[in-house]
Motif scaffolding. Sequence first.
Motif, short mmCIF file in Angstrom:
data_model
loop_
_atom_site.label_atom_id
_atom_site.label_comp_id
_atom_site.label_asym_id
_atom_site.label_seq_id
_atom_site.Cartn_x
_atom_site.Cartn_y
_atom_site.Cartn_z
N ARG A 198 0.84 -1.37 -0.04
CA ARG A 198 -0.02 -0.20 -0.22
C ARG A 198 0.84 1.13 -0.05
O ARG A 198 1.91 1.29 0.29
N MET A 199 0.31 2.43 -0.15
CA MET A 199 1.08 3.58 -0.11
C MET A 199 1.16 3.84 1.61
O MET A 199 0.34 3.56 2.19
N PRO A 200 2.25 4.69 1.88
CA PRO A 200 2.57 4.81 3.21
C PRO A 200 1.41 6.02 3.84
O PRO A 200 1.06 6.78 3.11
N PRO A 215 5.86 2.80 -2.36
CA PRO A 215 4.90 2.08 -1.58
C PRO A 215 5.60 1.48 -0.46
O PRO A 215 6.92 1.48 -0.40
N GLY A 240 9.27 -0.09 0.35
CA GLY A 240 8.93 -1.16 -0.89
C GLY A 240 10.21 -1.01 -1.53
O GLY A 240 10.49 -2.03 -2.31
N ASN B 60 -4.12 9.42 -2.55
CA ASN B 60 -2.80 8.95 -2.67
C ASN B 60 -2.32 7.71 -2.01
O ASN B 60 -1.40 7.01 -2.38
N GLU B 61 -3.14 7.36 -0.78
CA GLU B 61 -2.79 6.09 -0.23
C GLU B 61 -3.79 5.02 -0.62
O GLU B 61 -3.57 3.77 -0.26
N VAL B 197 8.23 -4.61 -5.21
CA VAL B 197 7.06 -3.72 -5.29
C VAL B 197 7.46 -2.32 -5.89
O VAL B 197 8.59 -1.95 -5.40
N MET B 199 5.77 1.60 -8.21
CA MET B 199 4.70 2.08 -8.71
C MET B 199 4.37 1.62 -10.15
O MET B 199 5.46 1.25 -11.00
N PRO B 215 0.07 0.85 -5.78
CA PRO B 215 1.40 0.26 -6.21
C PRO B 215 1.10 -1.24 -6.81
O PRO B 215 -0.20 -1.72 -6.81
#
Lengths: 251, 251
Positions: A198-200, A215, A240, B60-61, B197, B199, B215
Amino acid sequence: MPTSENGSTPVYREIADELREQIRSGRLTDGDRLPGENTLMERHGIARATARQALSELINEGLASPVRGSGVYVRLFRPVRRHGSRRLSRDIWGRGGSIWQTQERDYEVDRLLVDEAVPEAHVARALGLAEEEAVLRRSRRYLVDGRPVQNAVSYLAPAVAAAAPRVREHDTGPGGVYARLAEVGLAPVRFTEEIRVRMPTPGEREDLSLPPGTPVVDVARTALADGNRPVEFGEITMDGSAYVLQYDFEA
Amino acid sequence: MPTSENGSTPVYREIADELREQIRSGRLTDGDRLPGENTLMERHGIARATARQALSELINEGLASPVRGSGVYVRLFRPVRRHGSRRLSRDIWGRGGSIWQTQERDYEVDRLLVDEAVPEAHVARALGLAEEEAVLRRSRRYLVDGRPVQNAVSYLAPAVAAAAPRVREHDTGPGGVYARLAEVGLAPVRFTEEIRVRMPTPGEREDLSLPPGTPVVDVARTALADGNRPVEFGEITMDGSAYVLQYDFEA
């Protein structure tokens, strides 16, 4: 939106593709400065907005990072190879080694915190505890080559922590927590790891110094002793871009 | 930047934290509309830019997705649990099952393409081939509950494909490629998976219908037959928000 001669691909994307290829092929490498907006404008006869959009693509993909007032730089890092099965092998901690030893990289631990806490419901479930029961919690951050790469939190059931009191200390001794558990007949014999990406969150972006477009990987690990008894539950959040996770298994 | 009463956290982040907590706790769930900019402005007495920034955090998350002209919606999807070891067990394909059968989810395959190609150097290396040697390539996309979740490409060495000609067909029959390899004494006995991982590229964003802030996970898998002979190399690119990857192993 300006498109290329064949009319199908936006120009900013063609330029991004070209720069990405230079990074992938190694012609541009870690720390190299990418061509600036002015250079791209001249070279391709494009507007500043188009040049900026091309660079943004690479930043959003985590391949480059802007440095204020200086330019956009290639951002690579030799990833840490985390070998799921080998690193947690009894051969390592049974000999008094660290599970980080297999990495062959310089690492440090900071922000070590050992306390007791009532964990979230999913942690209690993983440890087979009633909710509201306090557990031993060990939190720390790991750095490799000076760069923060992961936050990790381990939880141990109260009965397990009571059986092996040294797991409450900052320095748990040779082989760490697993070696101490083994000494009292609670050696992990099996592990389950669950991986999510996931995104932070904003806090994680700060803790792990993550640039935009990076990520995180969440690893949730359960260590099971004989009789499928859960002795530890760990939650690890990794940068990531800093890791390759490897798992070997039989068919 | 406006900060909250305690002066330390920007207001947009506090609002984002609150909305994130509502998503995590299940009070807001998949498809629910988040409060709009106007609502947030009224509710918190903030400027439009601050409201927009709060919503952008969640987008964004990858927790929410904007729908043009309508609003920002919670975007959840019950993740596919991909069980590294169990799904590739000989018990599954040896019985004629699909390695997808363990998912208990509706899935489809589209964009199936079988051809021959000179692969990139890392693929040739994984298969133990000379560079410039053509291999059999099987590409396809998988969809779960109608949503594209992964692109997958498998490579087979020419000698392997020649030994089991049905692996060249679109329909490889019960148990798929691994069952056909087993029939000619080339059953995979061991797998290695490497997980990275990052983007997505613009092309992947389109192929997998990925909203911003999502991601991808790259899984590189090597299937080894007796004598450590590599018989297949696979590259899978997954929608990172659609998967939980599970691995079980012994200490």
